[in-house]
Motif scaffolding. Structure first.
Motif, short mmCIF file in Angstrom:
data_model
loop_
_atom_site.label_atom_id
_atom_site.label_comp_id
_atom_site.label_asym_id
_atom_site.label_seq_id
_atom_site.Cartn_x
_atom_site.Cartn_y
_atom_site.Cartn_z
N PRO A 47 0.82 -1.22 0.00
CA PRO A 47 0.00 0.00 0.00
C PRO A 47 0.85 1.27 0.00
O PRO A 47 0.49 2.27 -0.64
CB PRO A 47 -0.84 -0.11 1.27
CG PRO A 47 -0.94 -1.57 1.52
CD PRO A 47 0.40 -2.12 1.09
N ASP A 48 2.00 1.23 0.68
CA ASP A 48 2.91 2.38 0.66
C ASP A 48 3.42 2.62 -0.76
O ASP A 48 3.46 3.74 -1.24
CB ASP A 48 4.11 2.15 1.58
CG ASP A 48 3.72 2.00 3.04
OD1 ASP A 48 2.73 2.63 3.46
OD2 ASP A 48 4.41 1.25 3.74
N MET A 49 3.79 1.53 -1.43
CA MET A 49 4.30 1.64 -2.79
C MET A 49 3.20 2.10 -3.74
O MET A 49 3.44 2.93 -4.62
CB MET A 49 4.87 0.29 -3.26
CG MET A 49 5.53 0.33 -4.62
SD MET A 49 6.96 1.44 -4.72
CE MET A 49 8.15 0.54 -3.72
N GLN A 50 1.99 1.58 -3.56
CA GLN A 50 0.87 1.99 -4.42
C GLN A 50 0.59 3.48 -4.29
O GLN A 50 0.38 4.17 -5.30
CB GLN A 50 -0.38 1.18 -4.08
CG GLN A 50 -0.26 -0.27 -4.48
CD GLN A 50 -1.35 -1.13 -3.89
OE1 GLN A 50 -2.05 -0.74 -2.96
NE2 GLN A 50 -1.48 -2.35 -4.41
N ARG A 51 0.62 4.00 -3.07
CA ARG A 51 0.42 5.44 -2.86
C ARG A 51 1.54 6.24 -3.53
O ARG A 51 1.31 7.27 -4.14
CB ARG A 51 0.33 5.77 -1.37
CG ARG A 51 -1.02 5.47 -0.76
CD ARG A 51 -1.15 6.03 0.64
NE ARG A 51 -0.26 5.39 1.60
CZ ARG A 51 -0.53 4.26 2.23
NH1 ARG A 51 -1.66 3.63 2.02
NH2 ARG A 51 0.32 3.75 3.08
N ALA A 77 5.71 -5.24 -2.71
CA ALA A 77 6.07 -3.84 -2.95
C ALA A 77 7.14 -3.75 -4.02
O ALA A 77 7.08 -2.88 -4.90
CB ALA A 77 6.54 -3.18 -1.66
N LEU A 78 8.13 -4.65 -3.98
CA LEU A 78 9.18 -4.67 -5.01
C LEU A 78 8.61 -5.00 -6.39
O LEU A 78 9.02 -4.43 -7.39
CB LEU A 78 10.27 -5.66 -4.64
CG LEU A 78 11.17 -5.26 -3.47
CD1 LEU A 78 12.08 -6.42 -3.08
CD2 LEU A 78 11.97 -4.02 -3.80
N SER A 79 7.64 -5.90 -6.43
CA SER A 79 7.00 -6.26 -7.69
C SER A 79 6.28 -5.06 -8.29
O SER A 79 6.38 -4.79 -9.49
CB SER A 79 6.03 -7.41 -7.46
OG SER A 79 5.34 -7.72 -8.63
N ILE A 80 5.54 -4.32 -7.46
CA ILE A 80 4.83 -3.12 -7.93
C ILE A 80 5.84 -2.10 -8.44
O ILE A 80 5.64 -1.47 -9.49
CB ILE A 80 3.95 -2.53 -6.81
CG1 ILE A 80 2.81 -3.48 -6.50
CG2 ILE A 80 3.43 -1.15 -7.19
CD1 ILE A 80 2.05 -3.15 -5.23
N ALA A 81 6.94 -1.92 -7.71
CA ALA A 81 7.96 -0.98 -8.13
C ALA A 81 8.54 -1.36 -9.50
O ALA A 81 8.70 -0.52 -10.38
CB ALA A 81 9.08 -0.90 -7.09
N THR A 82 8.82 -2.63 -9.68
CA THR A 82 9.37 -3.10 -10.95
C THR A 82 8.39 -2.88 -12.09
O THR A 82 8.76 -2.38 -13.16
CB THR A 82 9.74 -4.60 -10.85
OG1 THR A 82 10.70 -4.77 -9.81
CG2 THR A 82 10.30 -5.13 -12.16
N GLU A 83 7.13 -3.23 -11.87
CA GLU A 83 6.10 -3.09 -12.90
C GLU A 83 5.86 -1.64 -13.31
O GLU A 83 5.47 -1.37 -14.44
CB GLU A 83 4.78 -3.70 -12.42
CG GLU A 83 4.80 -5.20 -12.29
CD GLU A 83 3.55 -5.74 -11.62
OE1 GLU A 83 2.53 -5.02 -11.55
OE2 GLU A 83 3.59 -6.90 -11.17
N THR A 84 6.09 -0.71 -12.40
CA THR A 84 5.76 0.70 -12.66
C THR A 84 6.99 1.57 -12.90
O THR A 84 6.88 2.78 -13.06
CB THR A 84 4.93 1.28 -11.51
OG1 THR A 84 5.67 1.13 -10.29
CG2 THR A 84 3.59 0.60 -11.39
N GLY A 85 8.18 0.96 -12.91
CA GLY A 85 9.39 1.71 -13.19
C GLY A 85 9.89 2.56 -12.04
O GLY A 85 10.62 3.53 -12.24
N ILE A 86 9.55 2.18 -10.82
CA ILE A 86 10.03 2.90 -9.63
C ILE A 86 11.37 2.29 -9.20
O ILE A 86 11.52 1.08 -9.13
CB ILE A 86 9.02 2.77 -8.45
CG1 ILE A 86 7.65 3.31 -8.86
CG2 ILE A 86 9.56 3.44 -7.20
CD1 ILE A 86 7.59 4.78 -9.12
N THR A 87 12.34 3.13 -8.92
CA THR A 87 13.62 2.67 -8.39
C THR A 87 13.54 2.66 -6.88
O THR A 87 13.12 3.65 -6.27
CB THR A 87 14.76 3.61 -8.84
OG1 THR A 87 14.79 3.63 -10.28
CG2 THR A 87 16.10 3.16 -8.31
#
Length: 107
Positions: A47-51, A77-87
């Motif tokens: 949820p932190d990553m999604q926000r 959270a790491l998966s969401i970051a990878t899918e959305t291009g977040i470092t």
């Protein structure tokens, strides 16, 4: 686990937070949310990553977005970051950087 040093001994067990929606703590029915458990164990959850993704990509149209935390990230959270291009920069990378090593995730 009131001792911070004991909690740090189980920091690698963030995978369990991806599967938890509520935990029963006591027979009296008191429950805690995943976010409360994550805050207690000092880990970043999805949820932190999604926000963050919503704020960085949608609100600010960021081309480059960096999520820096002094704790580990859950696998979700790491998966969401990878899918959305977040470092992501976690505690271990920060420790290496403060010891003089380059932050390779920025290269």
């Amino acid at each position: 686990m009131e001792s911070k040093s004991l909690r740090h001994g189980v920091l690698g067990r963030t995978d369990v937070l991806d599967k938890v929606t509520a935990l029963s703590l006591l027979p009296d029915g008191m429950h805690v949310t995943t976010a409360m458990v994550a805050a207690y164990f000092e880990v970043a959850v999805s949820p932190d990553m999604q926000r963050f993704v919503g704020a960085a990509k949608v609100l600010h149209s960021a081309e480059v977005a960096l999520f820096v935390a002094t704790c580990p990230f859950t696998s979700e959270a790491l998966s969401i970051a990878t899918e959305t291009g977040i470092t992501v920069v976690h505690r271990g990378l920060l420790e290496q950087w403060t010891a003089g090593e380059p932050l390779e995730v920025l290269q």
